[in-house]
Design a protein around this motif. Sequence first.
Motif, PDB file in Angstrom:
ATOM      1  N   GLU A 281     -47.026  -0.091 -84.546  1.00  0.00           N
ATOM      2  CA  GLU A 281     -46.404   0.731 -83.505  1.00  0.00           C
ATOM      3  C   GLU A 281     -46.863   0.289 -82.121  1.00  0.00           C
ATOM      4  N   ILE A 282     -48.098  -0.166 -82.012  1.00  0.00           N
ATOM      5  CA  ILE A 282     -48.606  -0.626 -80.709  1.00  0.00           C
ATOM      6  C   ILE A 282     -47.910  -1.912 -80.283  1.00  0.00           C
ATOM      7  N   THR A 283     -47.757  -2.872 -81.186  1.00  0.00           N
ATOM      8  CA  THR A 283     -47.080  -4.124 -80.796  1.00  0.00           C
ATOM      9  C   THR A 283     -45.610  -3.872 -80.468  1.00  0.00           C
ATOM     10  N   ALA A 284     -44.962  -2.990 -81.214  1.00  0.00           N
ATOM     11  CA  ALA A 284     -43.559  -2.671 -80.909  1.00  0.00           C
ATOM     12  C   ALA A 284     -43.446  -2.018 -79.539  1.00  0.00           C
ATOM     13  N   LEU A 285     -44.384  -1.123 -79.245  1.00  0.00           N
ATOM     14  CA  LEU A 285     -44.371  -0.450 -77.946  1.00  0.00           C
ATOM     15  C   LEU A 285     -44.692  -1.426 -76.819  1.00  0.00           C
TER      16      LEU A 285
ATOM     17  N   SER B  71     -41.532 -10.657 -78.223  1.00  0.00           N
ATOM     18  CA  SER B  71     -42.589 -10.563 -79.228  1.00  0.00           C
ATOM     19  C   SER B  71     -43.839  -9.932 -78.647  1.00  0.00           C
ATOM     20  N   ALA B  72     -44.670  -9.407 -79.564  1.00  0.00           N
ATOM     21  CA  ALA B  72     -45.992  -8.898 -79.199  1.00  0.00           C
ATOM     22  C   ALA B  72     -46.905  -9.079 -80.404  1.00  0.00           C
ATOM     23  N   LEU B  73     -48.173  -9.370 -80.127  1.00  0.00           N
ATOM     24  CA  LEU B  73     -49.125  -9.651 -81.205  1.00  0.00           C
ATOM     25  C   LEU B  73     -50.460  -8.952 -80.954  1.00  0.00           C
ATOM     26  N   ILE B  74     -51.078  -8.521 -82.029  1.00  0.00           N
ATOM     27  CA  ILE B  74     -52.503  -8.180 -82.001  1.00  0.00           C
ATOM     28  C   ILE B  74     -53.186  -9.337 -82.705  1.00  0.00           C
ATOM     29  N   SER B  75     -53.873 -10.178 -81.929  1.00  0.00           N
ATOM     30  CA  SER B  75     -54.435 -11.409 -82.466  1.00  0.00           C
ATOM     31  C   SER B  75     -55.958 -11.320 -82.558  1.00  0.00           C
ATOM     32  N   LEU B  76     -56.495 -11.996 -83.550  1.00  0.00           N
ATOM     33  CA  LEU B  76     -57.945 -12.116 -83.705  1.00  0.00           C
ATOM     34  C   LEU B  76     -58.272 -13.595 -83.852  1.00  0.00           C
ATOM     35  N   VAL B  77     -59.170 -14.074 -83.009  1.00  0.00           N
ATOM     36  CA  VAL B  77     -59.497 -15.500 -82.981  1.00  0.00           C
ATOM     37  C   VAL B  77     -60.656 -15.766 -83.929  1.00  0.00           C
ATOM     38  N   ASP B  78     -60.328 -16.399 -85.071  1.00  0.00           N
ATOM     39  CA  ASP B  78     -61.317 -16.709 -86.109  1.00  0.00           C
ATOM     40  C   ASP B  78     -61.891 -18.111 -85.851  1.00  0.00           C
ATOM     41  N   ASN B  79     -62.709 -18.598 -86.775  1.00  0.00           N
ATOM     42  CA  ASN B  79     -63.360 -19.903 -86.604  1.00  0.00           C
ATOM     43  C   ASN B  79     -62.384 -21.021 -86.280  1.00  0.00           C
ATOM     44  N   ASP B  80     -61.349 -21.160 -87.099  1.00  0.00           N
ATOM     45  CA  ASP B  80     -60.418 -22.271 -86.903  1.00  0.00           C
ATOM     46  C   ASP B  80     -58.962 -21.828 -86.921  1.00  0.00           C
ATOM     47  N   ARG B  81     -58.731 -20.565 -86.713  1.00  0.00           N
ATOM     48  CA  ARG B  81     -57.357 -20.048 -86.704  1.00  0.00           C
ATOM     49  C   ARG B  81     -57.264 -18.814 -85.813  1.00  0.00           C
ATOM     50  N   GLU B  82     -56.026 -18.479 -85.475  1.00  0.00           N
ATOM     51  CA  GLU B  82     -55.725 -17.213 -84.809  1.00  0.00           C
ATOM     52  C   GLU B  82     -54.886 -16.397 -85.796  1.00  0.00           C
ATOM     53  N   TRP B  83     -55.448 -15.257 -86.210  1.00  0.00           N
ATOM     54  CA  TRP B  83     -54.775 -14.420 -87.213  1.00  0.00           C
ATOM     55  C   TRP B  83     -54.249 -13.159 -86.550  1.00  0.00           C
ATOM     56  N   PHE B  84     -53.042 -12.732 -86.987  1.00  0.00           N
ATOM     57  CA  PHE B  84     -52.388 -11.595 -86.349  1.00  0.00           C
ATOM     58  C   PHE B  84     -52.481 -10.350 -87.230  1.00  0.00           C
TER      59      PHE B  84
ATOM     60  N   GLY C  77     -41.832  -9.490 -83.873  1.00  0.00           N
ATOM     61  CA  GLY C  77     -40.883 -10.470 -83.366  1.00  0.00           C
ATOM     62  C   GLY C  77     -41.393 -11.901 -83.377  1.00  0.00           C
ATOM     63  N   PHE C  78     -42.513 -12.148 -84.050  1.00  0.00           N
ATOM     64  CA  PHE C  78     -43.048 -13.504 -84.111  1.00  0.00           C
ATOM     65  C   PHE C  78     -42.809 -14.070 -85.501  1.00  0.00           C
TER      66      PHE C  78
ATOM     67  N   GLY D 199     -60.252 -11.008 -79.708  1.00  0.00           N
ATOM     68  CA  GLY D 199     -58.874 -11.498 -79.739  1.00  0.00           C
ATOM     69  C   GLY D 199     -58.136 -10.905 -78.555  1.00  0.00           C
ATOM     70  N   THR D 200     -56.831 -10.711 -78.711  1.00  0.00           N
ATOM     71  CA  THR D 200     -56.056 -10.146 -77.602  1.00  0.00           C
ATOM     72  C   THR D 200     -54.915  -9.280 -78.117  1.00  0.00           C
ATOM     73  N   LEU D 201     -54.412  -8.459 -77.214  1.00  0.00           N
ATOM     74  CA  LEU D 201     -53.080  -7.882 -77.364  1.00  0.00           C
ATOM     75  C   LEU D 201     -52.211  -8.663 -76.399  1.00  0.00           C
ATOM     76  N   CYS D 202     -51.206  -9.361 -76.924  1.00  0.00           N
ATOM     77  CA  CYS D 202     -50.400 -10.224 -76.062  1.00  0.00           C
ATOM     78  C   CYS D 202     -48.912  -9.990 -76.275  1.00  0.00           C
ATOM     79  N   VAL D 203     -48.135 -10.323 -75.234  1.00  0.00           N
ATOM     80  CA  VAL D 203     -46.678 -10.289 -75.317  1.00  0.00           C
ATOM     81  C   VAL D 203     -46.157 -11.688 -75.022  1.00  0.00           C
ATOM     82  N   LEU D 204     -45.077 -12.078 -75.706  1.00  0.00           N
ATOM     83  CA  LEU D 204     -44.544 -13.441 -75.630  1.00  0.00           C
ATOM     84  C   LEU D 204     -43.042 -13.410 -75.404  1.00  0.00           C
ATOM     85  N   ASP D 205     -42.541 -14.512 -74.855  1.00  0.00           N
ATOM     86  CA  ASP D 205     -41.091 -14.653 -74.734  1.00  0.00           C
ATOM     87  C   ASP D 205     -40.739 -16.137 -74.718  1.00  0.00           C
TER      88      ASP D 205
END
Length: 405
Positions: A35-39, A48-61, A66-67, A129-135
């Motif tokens: 609901e937060i990413t949709a909002l 698009s919007a993502l809740i991302s977490l930056v791990d050792n060798d990847r970024e996991w959502f 919309g991604f 990580g981040t809360l991000c929006v993309l286009d």
Amino acid sequence: MKMIAPALPLNEEFRIEALKSLDILDTESENEFDEITALAAYLCNTESALISLVDNDREWFKSSYGFFTNEIPRKQSFCAHAILEPDTPLIVKDARLDQRFCNNPLTKEGKVIFYASFPLIDKSGFALGTLCVLDRKPRELSNKQLEALKSLANQVIILFELNKKNKDLKKVEDKLRKRNESLKEFARVISHDLKMPLANVITTSDLLKLKLANDLDPETSKYFEYIKQSSFSMSDYINDVLDHYESDSLVQNKPESFRLNYLLKEIAELLSIKPDCTISFPDSNPTLNCNKLALKQIFINLIGNSIKYNDKEQIIIDIEHSEDAMFYYFKISDNGMGIPDDKIDSIFDLFTIANGTDRSGNKGNGIGLSTVKKLVENLGGRIKVKSRVGIQTIFDFSIKKQNNY
């Protein structure tokens, strides 16, 4: 020109440790985060919007609106750049014009042209990580949109912390449940193992007393009686322990229809009510439909206490019943010893004893009322007590009607 890979934060080792401690990586999607990413996408008017977490060798959502995927390599991560400056948002109006991202595969394929994010900073100050929006086309965000995105990022952190607390509580509950199961099994085994030796002690003391009848003086006879009474007290204690730990299984019994007064008369016979005890049953003799065995155990304990903890020549016990659409209500009043004011609040606690000794001079074990409360609450009801020392004690309790369980 090669893509510029993100550098590692100076506190990377501790940041990763903090991220892992959340126990959230690779978990299932959850509505609260979705609901937060949709909002966020709606408020910022982005695809698009993502809740991302930056791990050792990847970024996991944790949440992806919309991604196209649930994770990407860290070297392609815009968010891995964002966490390098956790105190400020990262805003990329057109990634094609930014030397950090112009050769990023996401940019070259046209999947991420506009990017804006706020780092997700935990209570220890680590950017996880981040809360991000993309286009897929260049954009700008107004100050109000940036404020809204920052507020949503703060809510994500709160949700992370709540999730962590809930998981920690669940682990504690699981440990307590396993420990309780072990205690129940221990109590069952020990109790059963003790019952036979106690029975042997009682039988042997009776046989010895009979065999030595002609040679016993009054003092020795008292010792034999003391052995017997102590054994009976220990037997009662063992039975109460078993009742307490088996009460959970008792409430699993199926409901049945029965007349209340017939059940109460059965209990009176079981307790061997003497002429010095008068019990008044409800006039209506209502028909109940509930867990008969559990209710029987409740009444046995409460009526038994009204008899044991009574110092009057004539014991008077009054039982009342009423009901509404959802509950059966019961009241048991007696003219007994009463409960001291300083014991009222703890009377249902395990091993709490209100009075020194009962009518026969024996000391209670503080298990019966704890079992009663446990049964009542497992049947969807509540129990309370009012008392005046030397005058009266009243127990009120309810249980839910079966069709409302």
